[in-house]
Design an enzyme around this catalytic site. Structure first.
Site, PDB file in Angstrom:
ATOM      1  N   HIS A  35       0.572  -1.274   0.178  1.00  9.21           N
ATOM      2  CA  HIS A  35      -0.364   0.030  -0.337  1.00  9.21           C
ATOM      3  C   HIS A  35       1.227   1.414  -0.034  1.00  9.21           C
ATOM      4  O   HIS A  35       1.702   1.038   0.005  1.00  9.21           O
ATOM      5  CB  HIS A  35      -0.877   0.110   1.364  1.00  9.21           C
ATOM      6  CG  HIS A  35      -1.552  -0.810   1.525  1.00  9.21           C
ATOM      7  ND1 HIS A  35      -2.861  -0.612   1.197  1.00  9.21           N
ATOM      8  CD2 HIS A  35      -1.195  -2.301   2.130  1.00  9.21           C
ATOM      9  CE1 HIS A  35      -3.724  -2.267   1.708  1.00  9.21           C
ATOM     10  NE2 HIS A  35      -2.587  -2.790   2.158  1.00  9.21           N
ATOM     11  N   GLU A 117       2.532  -0.924   4.434  1.00 10.42           N
ATOM     12  CA  GLU A 117       2.595   0.740   4.169  1.00 10.42           C
ATOM     13  C   GLU A 117       3.207   1.638   3.285  1.00 10.42           C
ATOM     14  O   GLU A 117       4.487   1.751   4.778  1.00 10.42           O
ATOM     15  CB  GLU A 117       1.749   1.119   4.700  1.00 10.42           C
ATOM     16  CG  GLU A 117      -0.008   0.927   5.241  1.00 10.42           C
ATOM     17  CD  GLU A 117      -1.140   1.358   4.190  1.00 10.42           C
ATOM     18  OE1 GLU A 117      -0.372   2.520   3.705  1.00 10.42           O
ATOM     19  OE2 GLU A 117      -1.947   1.395   4.847  1.00 10.42           O
ATOM     20  N   HIS A 156      -2.669  -2.869  -3.610  1.00  9.91           N
ATOM     21  CA  HIS A 156      -3.874  -2.323  -2.788  1.00  9.91           C
ATOM     22  C   HIS A 156      -4.937  -2.643  -3.787  1.00  9.91           C
ATOM     23  O   HIS A 156      -5.824  -3.064  -4.326  1.00  9.91           O
ATOM     24  CB  HIS A 156      -3.777  -1.275  -2.157  1.00  9.91           C
ATOM     25  CG  HIS A 156      -5.130  -1.554  -1.145  1.00  9.91           C
ATOM     26  ND1 HIS A 156      -5.429  -0.321   0.019  1.00  9.91           N
ATOM     27  CD2 HIS A 156      -6.304  -2.552  -0.892  1.00  9.91           C
ATOM     28  CE1 HIS A 156      -6.999  -0.981   0.210  1.00  9.91           C
ATOM     29  NE2 HIS A 156      -7.307  -2.327  -0.395  1.00  9.91           N
ATOM     30  N   ASP A 166      -3.289   2.339  -4.984  1.00 10.45           N
ATOM     31  CA  ASP A 166      -2.360   2.102  -3.985  1.00 10.45           C
ATOM     32  C   ASP A 166      -1.506   0.855  -4.885  1.00 10.45           C
ATOM     33  O   ASP A 166      -2.468   0.127  -4.518  1.00 10.45           O
ATOM     34  CB  ASP A 166      -1.783   2.471  -2.782  1.00 10.45           C
ATOM     35  CG  ASP A 166      -2.997   2.334  -2.302  1.00 10.45           C
ATOM     36  OD1 ASP A 166      -4.064   1.793  -2.722  1.00 10.45           O
ATOM     37  OD2 ASP A 166      -2.677   1.688  -1.208  1.00 10.45           O
TER      38      ASP A 166
END
Length: 183
Positions: A35, A117, A156, A166
């Site tokens: 992500h 992330e 993602h 993303d």
């Protein structure tokens, strides 16, 4: 850094435990989801991602924070622009990062995935330090969880098409795969 398989936590990196997780049904870990996030959008190094994943986002500091403050989300890992790595949820637990998602005929990807992330946006290049740290982390995860493979690393956008974009066009998938081959 070293994964403790009995706890699902990496040693040697900061832990910032999130309340936004629950038990992973069945214990399966077979997908890694990449992500991006920045808070406020497009700003880096603010510490607000950590606050967001802990439900402590100061809504008065930015209009966007008020929009997202009620969301309860998390990821297992966050890699900052300088390569700093923080863990929020044990690998053994289900972080709330994928949302409505689907992969290879299965929905609810949070049930069987790990979420990473990257501090960034869809259209700004990621840093050398982020690619190096992501490759280092991914190698350890691949070693620890045999159901994971390089073919089971997705963005993602791949598991929530039309809903998420993303890690975006700026993410260099071939670079990640090349770095994973370098051992």
């Amino acid at each position: 850094m070293q994964l403790d398989p009995s706890t699902g936590w990496f040693q040697g990196i900061p832990h910032c435990p999130s309340p936004n997780f629950n038990a992973r049904p069945g214990g399966e870990i077979s997908l890694l989801v990449v992500h991006n996030i920045s808070l406020p959008p497009g700003q880096f190094g603010t510490g607000k991602v950590q606050a967001f994943f802990q439900n402590r986002l100061p809504t008065h500091e930015h209009p966007f924070f008020a929009e997202i403050a009620s969301l309860q989300v998390s990821a297992h890992f966050f890699i900052e622009r300088d390569g700093g790595l923080t863990q929020f949820v044990s690998c053994l637990d289900r972080a709330w990062h994928a949302g409505v998602s689907w992969f290879e005929g299965r929905d609810n990807c949070n049930d069987f995935s790990l979420g990473v992330e990257l501090e960034g946006t869809d259209d700004l290049p990621y840093t050398d330090a982020q690619y190096a740290r992501l490759a280092e982390l991914t190698r350890q995860l691949l070693d620890a969880y045999p159901a994971l493979s390089t073919q089971r690393i997705r963005g993602h956008n791949d598991i929530a098409p039309g809903r998420k974009t993303d890690p975006g066009a700026a993410f260099d998938w071939s670079r990640l795969h090349a770095e994973l081959k370098e051992r």
